[in-house]
Design an enzyme around this catalytic site. Structure first.
Site, PDB file in Angstrom:
ATOM      1  N   TRP A  43     -20.272   4.231 -44.232  1.00 19.20           N
ATOM      2  CA  TRP A  43     -20.631   2.961 -43.828  1.00 19.20           C
ATOM      3  C   TRP A  43     -22.066   3.001 -43.299  1.00 19.20           C
ATOM      4  CZ3 TRP A  43     -17.771  -1.145 -44.568  1.00 19.20           C
ATOM      5  CH2 TRP A  43     -18.374  -2.336 -43.766  1.00 19.20           C
ATOM      6  N   ALA A 216     -24.005   0.432 -37.427  1.00 17.00           N
ATOM      7  CA  ALA A 216     -22.484   0.888 -37.149  1.00 17.00           C
ATOM      8  C   ALA A 216     -21.653  -0.049 -37.221  1.00 17.00           C
ATOM      9  CB  ALA A 216     -22.262   1.790 -35.900  1.00 17.00           C
ATOM     10  N   LYS A 217     -22.092  -1.418 -36.830  1.00 13.98           N
ATOM     11  CA  LYS A 217     -21.107  -2.522 -36.826  1.00 13.98           C
ATOM     12  C   LYS A 217     -20.737  -2.827 -38.066  1.00 13.98           C
ATOM     13  CE  LYS A 217     -22.108  -2.196 -32.583  1.00 13.98           C
ATOM     14  NZ  LYS A 217     -22.962  -2.658 -31.531  1.00 13.98           N
ATOM     15  N   SER A 218     -19.602  -3.804 -37.885  1.00 15.11           N
ATOM     16  CA  SER A 218     -19.040  -4.092 -39.339  1.00 15.11           C
ATOM     17  C   SER A 218     -19.535  -5.091 -40.038  1.00 15.11           C
ATOM     18  CB  SER A 218     -17.626  -4.473 -38.747  1.00 15.11           C
ATOM     19  OG  SER A 218     -17.346  -5.295 -38.006  1.00 15.11           O
TER      20      SER A 218
END
Ligand SMILES: *Cc1c(COP(=O)(O)O)cnc(C)c1O
Length: 447
Positions: A43, A216-218
């Site tokens: 990610w 790092a967030k979605s």
């Protein structure tokens, strides 16, 4: 990638894995290849489409312009079904602007759950306001509406709601209370982009919402944040706070125009004394990410639900997830955690459980949060030279909250674990990760 349940053979193999001695005691690992399954966890997902969009900005030399950011804002607002979206350099800044925009001022109190990242709360200090922490519901790990009620004082101005680790907070109860006590509601959606509360997207319930979009967030765009609202005045205040270069063209409220961009003066200034503009390479990436976001978080939800389904009835661990058929979802399941129940494992400490599962090859840790009400910055630090801790510099009384004051938040230190944050739904690999947890739990439940 097609989502299928593990075959009968997989499950039989899993049972065999589970009956072996623990890796931490010298047995074979449940998931020996766990550390190498990069694609399962990789990610953000960046494709040639993101690269092309960013390169176009670089080639154009328009990193500091607003044209692409405004397109991204319009698309993001449409996606949420709100009137206004305003891009920021990061989520911290978007939340600071939201606080000022709802009227948080010197001596006011912001109520915030103690279980969150510091940027849900700390910016209140720089407005001369302070923070009162509230406890969380032990199941959802989000604001407990009953405790919230107890924290309201005549100085309370606003409530910061955090959809913690993707779990949508109990908005019905929180909004009822806010209406009754005439409080503003800010949603911090940094953990829950795209999540639903009773069928409606989080971030559309409060007076204003803000969310981080760091990598790092979605919803990852590099570094960035977004503020969304249906309220024109809040939008303009947020803009006046930090978007100096837009104050000239976009402000309509006389009060704000007089402050930031009076007629005859060629420069617009920002009342927050900060600069909030989003880098357009990030805005360009955001436009691409938005197109794929719903599909990507749907895959994450399938993967994490699969993991928890495989662990049904496992002693010592319980899912932190919305009930099935509730019409509420976990969004991109940011920083996923589980409830840890040591009583069912002979009192085994969370540290020891985590070590044992890690030894089996699962990439986990203790939940990586710390109760903010116990942090020195909220208790002893005198940041602005007031001769007393900043937390109480502008309060009438000492509102600090000692250890023991927020029991559910404090219990999370020994009663939550992180779980693997799968970004892809690969059933066979997820079954191996679940086997690592089940093996350790069953071992200690028996011993
Ligand atoms: C990440 C995060 C923020 C801050 O966002 P940045 O983009 O890192 O500044 C705020 N609140 C919560 C709950 C977060 O997790």
């Amino acid at each position: 990638m097609k989502a299928t349940m593990p075959s009968i053979q997989d499950i039989a193999e899993t049972d065999e894995i589970i009956s072996q001695p623990l890796a931490i005691e010298g047995g074979p690992q449940a998931n020996p290849d766990g550390a190498n399954q990069k694609e399962l966890f990789h990610w953000p997902i960046v494709t040639a489409e993101d690269e092309e969009a960013i390169l176009a900005v670089l080639r154009d030399g328009s990193m500091s312009d607003n044209k692409i950011t405004k397109q991204f804002e319009a698309e993001y607002a449409a996606h949420l079904g709100v009137k206004f979206a305003l891009g920021y350099a990061n989520g911290t800044m978007a939340l600071a602007a939201a606080m000022w925009a709802v009227g948080l001022r010197r001596g006011d109190e912001l109520i915030c759950p103690s279980l969150t990242y510091w940027a849900s709360a700390l910016q209140a200090f720089s407005l001369g306001a302070t923070v009162v922490f509230a406890d969380v519901d032990p199941d959802t790990l989000c604001l407990d509406p009953n405790d919230l009620e107890r924290r309201v004082s005549p100085r309370t101005k606003a409530i910061m709601v955090v959809h913690n680790c993707g779990y949508p907070a109990d908005m019905d109860a929180i909004l009822r209370l806010a209406r009754r006590r005439q409080l503003k509601v800010i949603e911090d959606v940094s953990h829950a982009h795209g999540g639903l509360y009773r069928g409606r997207q989080v971030g559309t319930f409060g007076d204003v919402a803000a969310m981080s979009m760091m990598s790092a967030k979605s919803f990852p765009i590099g570094e960035g944040g977004m503020l969304v609202t249906d309220n024109r005045s809040i939008y303009e205040h947020a803009l006046a706070f930090s978007h100096y270069e837009r104050t000239r063209d976009e402000l309509t409220l006389d009060e704000l125009k007089r402050m930031c961009a009076p007629a005859g003066i060629p420069l617009g200034l920002a009342v927050g004394g900060v600069k909030g503009r989003m880098n357009q390479t990030c805005a360009a990436m955001g436009r691409v990410q938005l197109k794929h976001h719903a599909r990507r978080i749907a895959e994450i939800q399938r993967a994490l639900n699969r993991f928890w389904d495989l662990l049904e009835d496992t002693p010592g661990i319980r899912p932190h997830r919305t009930p099935v058929h509730s019409n509420s979802t976990m969004g991109g399941w940011y920083n996923p955690v589980g409830h840890y129940v040591p009583e069912e494992l002979g009192g085994l400490s969370v540290e020891r459980f985590v070590q044992a599962v890690k030894a089996e090859g699962a990439p986990i840790s203790r939940a990586n949060t710390f109760p903010l009400h116990l942090h020195p910055l909220f208790n002893s630090a005198d940041i602005y030279g007031d001769g007393k801790p900043t937390r109480i510099a502008f309060s009438e009384s000492d509102i600090r909250q000692p250890p023991g004051s927020l029991p559910h938040v404090e219990a999370t230190l020994s009663r939550t674990i992180s779980i693997p944050w799968f970004r892809r739904d690969y059933p066979e690999l997820i079954a191996l990760h679940a086997a690592a947890f089940r093996k350790v739990a069953l071992h200690y439940a028996r011993s």
